[in-house]
Structure formats: C-alpha cells, structure tokens
Design a protein around this motif. Structure first.
Motif, short mmCIF file in Angstrom:
data_model
loop_
_atom_site.label_atom_id
_atom_site.label_comp_id
_atom_site.label_asym_id
_atom_site.label_seq_id
_atom_site.Cartn_x
_atom_site.Cartn_y
_atom_site.Cartn_z
N LEU A 183 0.80 -1.22 0.00
CA LEU A 183 0.00 0.00 0.00
C LEU A 183 0.84 1.28 0.00
N GLU A 184 2.13 1.17 0.25
CA GLU A 184 3.01 2.32 0.15
C GLU A 184 3.37 2.61 -1.31
N ARG A 185 3.43 1.57 -2.13
CA ARG A 185 3.88 1.72 -3.52
C ARG A 185 2.74 1.75 -4.53
N TYR A 186 1.59 1.13 -4.18
CA TYR A 186 0.54 0.93 -5.18
C TYR A 186 -0.81 1.45 -4.70
N ASP A 187 -1.63 1.80 -5.68
CA ASP A 187 -3.02 2.20 -5.43
C ASP A 187 -4.01 1.09 -5.77
N VAL A 188 -3.62 0.23 -6.72
CA VAL A 188 -4.53 -0.78 -7.24
C VAL A 188 -3.78 -2.08 -7.44
#
Length: 338
Positions: free
Chosen positions: A113-118
């Motif tokens: 969740l730090e690197r991606y939105d989906v």
C-alpha cells in the motif's frame, strides 16, 4: 503460503444485493472461509423480497454491517458501502460472485500500500455453479500508454482491489448502471496513470454467468453506458464539438449530463485514444456527408499523431482539394452561363 497475522491490512468487501438470495449464501461463505483475521463484510441490500434477509440473518455474526432498504440501483448501493467501509483495501463483490480460496492472504502479501493504489488479479468465470468453470484468467488489461489501455477496454472488476483512500476519493458515479467499474477505472487512469498499479497472477475471484445476471440479460444496454464514459473522457480532454457530437450520437440517454474528469497525465499518455476516435468520427462524417465535421476530425487525428500515409492523403484530397476545385469549377460555369 499464509501471511503472518500481525499487522494485516484490513480488507473491506462490499456486496450490493437485490433478490439473489439463492446465490448469496455461497458469496458469504467464500468471504468468511478465507481464514484471514482482519476483514469486514458489508452487505447493502435494496429491499429484497426473496430469501435474502433470511440468509443475512443466518450469517449476521460474520457481517460487519448490513442494511435492507430501497436504493437507486447498484452504483448507489456500492457508494453507500464505501461510506461505511473502514478497511485499507476495498472492493465490491456482487451477490452472485465468489472469492477464490486464499484471496485475502494473497492481497496482504502482494499489495504494497506504500507503492501501489490498485492490485489487479485474475478472475475465472463459471456458468451457474463451479462445476461449469471457464478458466479464463481474466485480468485488467494494461497497454503501453493510458490511451492504449482505453482502446483495449479489457476490464475485470471482481479481481481489481483499490487502496481505500483512492477509491473513497474517486467514489462511484450513479449515472452508470452497467459500467460504473469502467468509469471508475478510466477516472483513476486519467488522474494517476499506470505507475501505481500492480498486476498479480493470483486467482482472486470467480465471476458467475447466469440468465438473470446483468452481464447476460442486459448486455445490449452496456454499450450505451460505455459511450457515456468515452464521451466524458473526450469532454474532459477538451476535444472539439465534432468529436463530442460523434460520441454523443451513440448515447441513448437523452438526459445524460457529461462529467468533467480530473486529468493528471500528460497528453502523450492519452493521444492514441483521441486519435482512434477522431478517425472513427471521420469515417462516420464521410458516410453522412458532413464535410465540415470530417475536416475537424482530420485535424484532431493529425494533431494526436495520425501518420501521413496514403489513406490520410486521400482524405485530405477529398475534404480540402476537391471541394475547392469544385467551387472554382462551379464559379467558372456560372460566369460562362451569364
């Protein structure tokens, strides 16, 4: 491999429901049997009159929140669920679809969740029950650019999970009864591009096909909703009237009110989508003999990268050189007659 139960992200599943109690038991079972400690199940029912409420009450101790009351349709139900969801990761699972075993653990393991939105995983289809499984391994399709992704229009909502803060900010647009997922996906891509999307090879969900599902029973009406999304994209990109009118003609809803989407990507990312639709508009205007709109469509296609090939040359001759020569010839004939 299971994820350690410490610091697990909370996963929210929203299930919009209406008179599909015969499938709802399986849907709920697929959620609560995940063997995952940190999740919530939210059921937003539209006032079902079948056995739905009996099923909900049977599983009430496993359901975090539920309501049964009339609503304005599936999109409204999903939005109501978003407003009460408290998870870190959110998706909606229709009341006739299923989570695959181990889906939650895979999300916790793969969705940074730090690197991606989906996170986009795989989905298999089945007809009525899992004994009739169609191993499609469907997943959201990404092209080289956002425009290429739009053109492909390969979408699979059940296995596409959003970071909570992202989907809550985007929300669900109620004007879309069939393609609220496409609208959500395109709005996200226009705003953020493709760099914060992770593609997973894990099977996350099963999508049920049956006679009363919207995908099967109402499929001809999907295309009108798709065209609304396309119109909104072109409208948000400030495209000329000729291109907007071309797209609007395929929208059956006379009360359609365009929405301006937030655009946060460079024009190069979306140029292929504009170019393809400008060329389609040119073909349409050729057929109906609208020279002015055809010329405008040529300009748009060239502006966004249409190669100057033989086909384009013919269109320039048709819409620019021939009309001038014809006018000149008509002028000479008129003068001669006089």
């Amino acid at each position: 491999m299971k994820v350690k139960q410490k610091n697990l992200p909370k996963i929210s599943i929203i299930t919009p429901s209406y008179n599909q109690g015969n499938y709802l038991t399986e849907t709920i079972d697929s959620v609560i049997s995940q063997g995952y400690a940190n999740y919530e199940l939210i059921i937003i029912d539209a006032g079902s009159t079948d056995e739905t409420l009996e099923v909900i009450r049977k599983y009430e101790s496993w359901i975090t929140y539920w309501v049964s009351e009339p609503d304005r349709g599936q999109s409204h139900a999903i939005q109501k669920g978003l407003e009460v969801a408290t998870g870190d990761i959110i998706n909606w699972l229709n009341s006739d679809d299923l989570l695959a075993p181990g889906a939650f653990n895979a999300l916790a393991r793969e969705f940074d969740l730090e690197r991606y939105d989906v996170l986009c995983g795989n989905c298999d289809y089945f007809l009525n029950d899992l004994d009739h499984l169609d191993l499609r391994s469907e997943r959201m399709g990404l092209g080289a650019t956002v425009g290429d992704t739009f053109i492909r229009r390969k979408i699979n909502q059940p296995s596409t999970f959003f970071k909570a803060s992202v989907i809550k900010q985007l929300g669900i647009d109620e004007q879309f009864h069939f393609t609220m997922d496409l609208d959500l996906w395109y709005r996200y891509l226009l705003r953020a591009g493709q760099s914060r999307i992770v593609l997973s090879d894990t099977l996350l969900t099963y999508f049920r096909l049956h006679e009363s599902s919207k995908t099967v029973a109402l499929s001809p009406r999907f295309e009108g909703d798709v065209r609304k999304v396309f119109y909104n994209v072109l409208y948000s990109l400030n495209q000329p009237d000729a291109l907007l009118a071309f797209m609007r003609r395929a929208v059956p809803d006379a009360d359609f009110k365009p929405t301006r989407y937030q655009v946060g990507i460079p024009v190069e990312e979306i140029s292929s989508f504009i170019r393809v639709n400008a060329w389609a508009a040119l073909i349409y205007y050729n057929e109906i003999g609208d020279t002015a709109s055809a010329r405008e469509s040529i300009k748009v296609a060239r502006r966004y990268g249409q190669p100057f090939n033989l086909t384009l040359t013919r269109q320039f001759i048709k819409h620019y050189l021939l009309p001038r020569r014809l006018i000149s010839w008509m002028g000479k004939r008129t003068a001669y007659c006089l």
